[in-house]
Design an enzyme around this catalytic site. Sequence first.
Site, PDB file in Angstrom:
ATOM      1  N   CYS B  90     -24.009  96.790  45.338  1.00 29.92           N
ATOM      2  CA  CYS B  90     -22.854  97.805  45.880  1.00 29.92           C
ATOM      3  C   CYS B  90     -21.390  97.440  45.188  1.00 29.92           C
ATOM      4  CB  CYS B  90     -22.540  98.000  47.383  1.00 29.92           C
ATOM      5  SG  CYS B  90     -21.345  99.258  47.616  1.00 29.92           S
ATOM      6  N   LEU B  91     -21.327  97.543  43.835  1.00 27.22           N
ATOM      7  CA  LEU B  91     -20.134  97.164  43.260  1.00 27.22           C
ATOM      8  C   LEU B  91     -19.834  98.134  42.271  1.00 27.22           C
ATOM      9  CD1 LEU B  91     -20.571  94.339  40.599  1.00 27.22           C
ATOM     10  CD2 LEU B  91     -22.672  95.632  41.825  1.00 27.22           C
TER      11      LEU B  91
END
Lengths: 520, 153
Positions: B90-91
């Site tokens: 999640c980036l």
Amino acid sequence: MSTPSPIPPPNDRRSSRASSNAGPPSSNLNVPSEPSDLLVVGGPPSSPSPLALRASNSPSSKRRKSRAAKVPPDVHMLEYVSACDSNLVCLICHSPFDRPVKLPCEHYFCRECVDHAWDAQQEDLRSCPTCRTKVDPQKDLSPVPRIIETMLDELVVKCPNTKTGCDWVDQRVNVHDHVMLYCEYTLVECPSTDCRLPISQKDFHKGCLHSTVSCEHCHASLMKKDLEVGSVMSICPNRSTNCPHCFIELLRLDLKPHVKDVCPMVSIPCSGAIVGCKVTAERIEVEEHEKTCPMATMAPFFREQQARVERSEARLDPLSRKIGILEDGLTNITSMLYPANGNDSSFPVTNPLDPNSSEAFPPASLMPTPDFRLPPASFPPVPQSSDTTQAQPPFDSQVHHLLTLHESLRDEVSRVSNALTELEGRTSMTIMNENQRVKEDMLHTNAAINGMRMQLHWLMSATLQQRSASAAGSSTARAGSSTGPSASGSGTQGASSRASATFRAPIRRLSDSTRQDVKL
Amino acid sequence: MSTGAKKRIMKEYAECAADTPAGMKIIFDEQNMTKWEVLLDGPDQSIYAGGHFKLEITFPNEYPFKPPVVSFKTKIYHPNVSNDDKGSMCLGLLRPDEWKPPNKVVSVLRLIQTLLIEPDIDDSIEPSIANEYKENRKEFDKNAKDWVKRYAK
Ligand SMILES: [Zn+2]
Ligand SMILES: [Zn+2]
Ligand SMILES: [Zn+2]
Ligand SMILES: [Zn+2]
Ligand SMILES: [Zn+2]
Ligand SMILES: [Zn+2]
Ligand SMILES: [Zn+2]
């Protein structure tokens, strides 16, 4: 939400048209001959969400009012005939723009797509999906340049009812009218009051076709509308169809056997193909050809022949295995019987090729060398007319060979058993002889032992007498001892015993006499 | 999920299938098009070379207005991949607040490949692994290669 905006509201699907017609958004959608409430498309202008709008368009919500309501085409779902310029593609839905709007940042989106994007955002934080520039949906949306509208209108699309049979292909600007007014395949609601199922426009006038009927041929139950459109014709095995080769009409269920065995136009090979005929043609031609083809005439004989050969080969296999086992056994027996010279010249097996030699048994030294190789195939002459017996002769001679082998084996075994009996007789003779000798020996020995025992007995009594005599008086002892030596037959021994102590004498005598007896 | 979103996913798949980034294979099930399976080979110039990783890309109902969810099904020793059974990532553009509807799955796939070559230390989900990457690169390389051998062969 109802504040007027510079671009048309989402429910007006054909913005360019609507503006040119200058009428209410739904006016151009009505079938002219029907009352206006029959075809209401789209919601009121203030309808906020395109999703809600689409839902309100669905037949379920309009059912009560409009019986023939049609669903307008969804531009997003249209199939385009050719790939379109990537500049005309909305970055959200990846389809060519549908009623595009321009944001202040010069980014274009479908009206519907940008509304969706903003649904997910907070009311006062709405921004461009691409560059995040803040946008006020009420003021900042503007129409796209006219040229873009035109380019979009001119994209060529297929009718959304392509799958159900419509082959209409035209510019996108016309698709709405086509679907709503002209397309025969657009689904409408069934004309019957209590039936609300959809039916194609072209079957509308036929009344309700949604009753289940049973096929009069195969008794499968079907919707009447399926019977009407004729799709049943391609399923029912009892419907007639045409042979794809000869085009005669026949029932579908007869088609396979017809093509396999009867159809004169289907292409088949000549029946002489197994013998090498290369002809392959339509059945009638092949039948004509087979009348003259020598290979086709030969084929049945050939096939029979082949079957026979196969059968014989199958029978041959266990036989040859049996021969192998017999040969092994024979070799074992031979090497057991004649370990010195092996199984060469002395092996008393008759030549299997000479049936006479198995009768008389020549002496072992004169025996011919056994030959286990199969005889060369010497067939009896075969009459030319019957070619079916050709496989027999080699088979017969092999059986014969086997039988001969078997016979000689049996002889050999009986010979061996004779030899064994003789050997046994001789052995028992020898044993008896030996027994006799041993028995005689034993008699001799027994006699000798008896003699010894007598002597001992006599000696013992003599000694006892001597002892009692010496106890009574020395004169009597001397007289007793004088009788001893004369009985023993050995003067010197008697003298020595007299000289030594009287107590020791009998012991020594005992041992001496024993030794002498053994020597005897 | 709206038909529009489904259509977009179909189109994106067609695009990806026509031009799949090197070392990737996408398994697409038309019955369940919101879940893509991606087979990814460790990039040659990375320490994950020789490993074969299985990823899952799940499209939320709000796609393309919400980002797709990426999770590593094969365990991987990486500062940007959570070290649990989810293996989530999640980036960057995968963050809900960074995601824009015009973004495409291809760019997500490219991002994953780039991160395997060069982890994003400042945006790590596993601080201990990120620390190791910064302070003891040798140990990190050894561990990462170890995991490749153990899980990704
Ligand atoms: Zn769009
Ligand atoms: Zn913008
Ligand atoms: Zn049509
Ligand atoms: Zn009906
Ligand atoms: Zn039938
Ligand atoms: Zn036919
Ligand atoms: Zn022929």
